[in-house]
Design an enzyme around this catalytic site. Structure first.
Site, PDB file in Angstrom:
ATOM      1  N   HIS A 185       5.139  22.728  11.293  1.00 11.27           N
ATOM      2  CA  HIS A 185       6.122  22.913  10.214  1.00 11.27           C
ATOM      3  C   HIS A 185       7.182  23.942  10.570  1.00 11.27           C
ATOM      4  CE1 HIS A 185       3.519  26.338   8.911  1.00 11.27           C
ATOM      5  NE2 HIS A 185       4.658  26.842   8.479  1.00 11.27           N
ATOM      6  N   ASP A 234       9.785  27.004   9.314  1.00  6.22           N
ATOM      7  CA  ASP A 234       9.958  28.126   8.379  1.00  6.22           C
ATOM      8  C   ASP A 234      11.455  28.376   8.197  1.00  6.22           C
ATOM      9  OD1 ASP A 234       7.205  28.726   8.270  1.00  6.22           O
ATOM     10  OD2 ASP A 234       7.344  30.371   9.703  1.00  6.22           O
ATOM     11  N   HIS A 254      11.936  31.623   3.204  1.00  3.59           N
ATOM     12  CA  HIS A 254      10.479  31.800   3.122  1.00  3.59           C
ATOM     13  C   HIS A 254      10.112  33.285   2.982  1.00  3.59           C
ATOM     14  CE1 HIS A 254       6.254  31.431   3.853  1.00  3.59           C
ATOM     15  NE2 HIS A 254       6.285  31.782   5.112  1.00  3.59           N
ATOM     16  N   ALA A 278       0.862  -1.181   0.000  1.00  2.00           N
ATOM     17  CA  ALA A 278       0.000   0.000   0.000  1.00  2.00           C
ATOM     18  C   ALA A 278       0.895   1.227   0.000  1.00  2.00           C
ATOM     19  CB  ALA A 278      -0.882   0.009   1.248  1.00  2.00           C
ATOM     20  N   TRP A 279       0.556   2.220  -0.871  1.00  2.00           N
ATOM     21  CA  TRP A 279       1.283   3.489  -0.843  1.00  2.00           C
ATOM     22  C   TRP A 279       0.482   4.559  -1.551  1.00  2.00           C
ATOM     23  CZ3 TRP A 279       6.483   3.101  -4.098  1.00  2.00           C
ATOM     24  CH2 TRP A 279       6.260   2.410  -5.281  1.00  2.00           C
ATOM     25  N   HIS A 289       4.173  24.665   4.014  1.00  2.00           N
ATOM     26  CA  HIS A 289       3.809  25.271   5.304  1.00  2.00           C
ATOM     27  C   HIS A 289       2.477  24.695   5.765  1.00  2.00           C
ATOM     28  CE1 HIS A 289       7.072  28.342   5.050  1.00  2.00           C
ATOM     29  NE2 HIS A 289       6.998  27.923   3.791  1.00  2.00           N
ATOM     30  N   HIS A 296       8.157  37.161  10.955  1.00  2.00           N
ATOM     31  CA  HIS A 296       8.685  36.612   9.698  1.00  2.00           C
ATOM     32  C   HIS A 296       9.761  37.557   9.141  1.00  2.00           C
ATOM     33  CE1 HIS A 296       4.999  34.073   9.571  1.00  2.00           C
ATOM     34  NE2 HIS A 296       5.685  33.298   8.765  1.00  2.00           N
TER      35      HIS A 296
HETATM   36  C1  23J Z   1       2.871  33.342   4.043  1.00  2.00           C
HETATM   37  C2  23J Z   1       2.412  34.620   4.305  1.00  2.00           C
HETATM   38  C3  23J Z   1       2.064  34.971   5.580  1.00  2.00           C
HETATM   39  C4  23J Z   1       2.197  34.052   6.588  1.00  2.00           C
HETATM   40  C5  23J Z   1       2.681  32.759   6.368  1.00  2.00           C
HETATM   41  C6  23J Z   1       2.988  32.425   5.076  1.00  2.00           C
HETATM   42  C7  23J Z   1       2.840  31.769   7.462  1.00  2.00           C
HETATM   43  O1  23J Z   1       2.292  31.895   8.516  1.00  2.00           O
HETATM   44  C8  23J Z   1       3.757  30.633   7.331  1.00  2.00           C
HETATM   45  O2  23J Z   1       3.355  29.466   7.432  1.00  2.00           O
HETATM   46  O3  23J Z   1       4.947  30.872   7.180  1.00  2.00           O
HETATM   47  S1  23J Z   1       1.758  34.527   8.208  1.00  2.00           S
HETATM   48 MN    MN Z   2       5.361  28.727   7.636  1.00  2.00          MN
END
Ligand code: 23J
Ligand code: MN
Length: 259
Positions: free
Chosen positions: A75, A77, A81, A62-63, A71, A209
């Site tokens: 997960h 970052d 990103h 099975a696969w 994301h 971010h």
């Molecule tokens: C892209 C744009 C805004 C955000 C995010 C991604 C994430 O939260 C993410 O998963 O890096 S806020």
């Molecule tokens: Mn993210």
């Protein structure tokens, strides 16, 4: 017989003096994903297509094939990103030594229970260092909010109101503080993203971010079981896929916690 740190750790794991806590949320078709406003592209939910299930397409095996955003769920970052980190590490380039280290837990769960949009401030970060001592080199800072209790209910987890998502996270100054702290390698949260729900309207937008990934540090989202971590003294293991060119990756995240 020789005694080493690793044999001591193995003995502690065997006799229960150190426990392995799984900080990972289950990953499936119902795992909540971020929703960005128009006109931005959005990430899909996880989906899978069957290759075989002990049938004519594969009698003894099975696969499946997965489709999922980088994301999705619990997960990682990577710096690439964000536009500010575009010359930094992709997921495959992250030094493994930075994926294992001490974890410092800042507990805002009581404040978040009163106000879902509670913001982490420099005052909270400095109070944590005053109470528990300076952050050690290589530290992953984890924001405890209690938000993981909502992780199986997408509407409650995203908590979108008329003004957009209402979820906790750092304010602009705290985001800068974290990115500039020499001993902070990464920042982890229980929510869908490392920034607060309101952070799209901050200046700069999505400041954590912007600053943290711009400073070559890492993010970690949608953590589980954060209430099982002490404020200090646990070790975190962050295991993203070694995805070449990847901007992020679903990750298995474990903690070694002294009992
Ligand atoms: C892209 C744009 C805004 C955000 C995010 C991604 C994430 O939260 C993410 O998963 O890096 S806020
Ligand atoms: Mn993210």
């Amino acid at each position: 017989m020789s005694s080493t740190a690793v044999t001591d750790l193995l003995a502690a794991l065997a006799d229960g003096a150190v426990e392995v806590v799984d900080l990972t949320q289950p990953l499936s078709e119902t795992t909540p994903v971020l929703v960005l406003p128009e006109p931005f592209a959005n990430t899909p939910h996880l989906s899978r297509r069957r290759l075989s299930r002990y049938d004519d397409d594969g009698p003894a095996w099975a696969w499946d094939v997965l489709e999922l955003g980088e994301h999705t769920g619990t997960h990682f970052d990577a710096p690439v990103h964000w536009i500010t980190g575009q010359d930094g590490d992709d997921v495959a380039s992250v030094a493994p030594s930075r994926l294992v280290g001490p974890v410092a837990v800042i507990d805002r769960s009581a404040a978040v229970a009163r106000d879902a949009g509670d913001l982490l401030t420099v005052e909270h970060l400095e109070a944590h260092e005053a109470q528990h001592g300076p952050l050690e080199p290589g530290t992953w800072v984890v924001l405890r909010t209690g938000w993981g209790a909502r992780a199986q209910d997408e509407a409650a987890f995203l908590n979108a109101g008329p003004e957009g998502p209402v979820t906790p996270g750092p304010d602009v100054a705290a985001s800068k503080w974290l990115a500039e702290h020499p001993n902070v390698v990464g920042f982890g949260v229980e929510t869908v993203g490392i920034d607060a729900g309101a952070a799209g309207g901050f200046d700069p937008a999505f400041p954590l971010h912007n600053f943290l990934l711009g400073a070559g540090r890492y993010g970690l989202t949608q953590l589980a079981n954060v209430d099982r971590l002490p404020a200090r003294g646990a070790l975190i293991v962050v295991a993203p896929l070694k995805l070449v060119g990847g901007t992020g990756s679903p990750s298995r995240v474990l903690a070694f916690v002294p009992r």
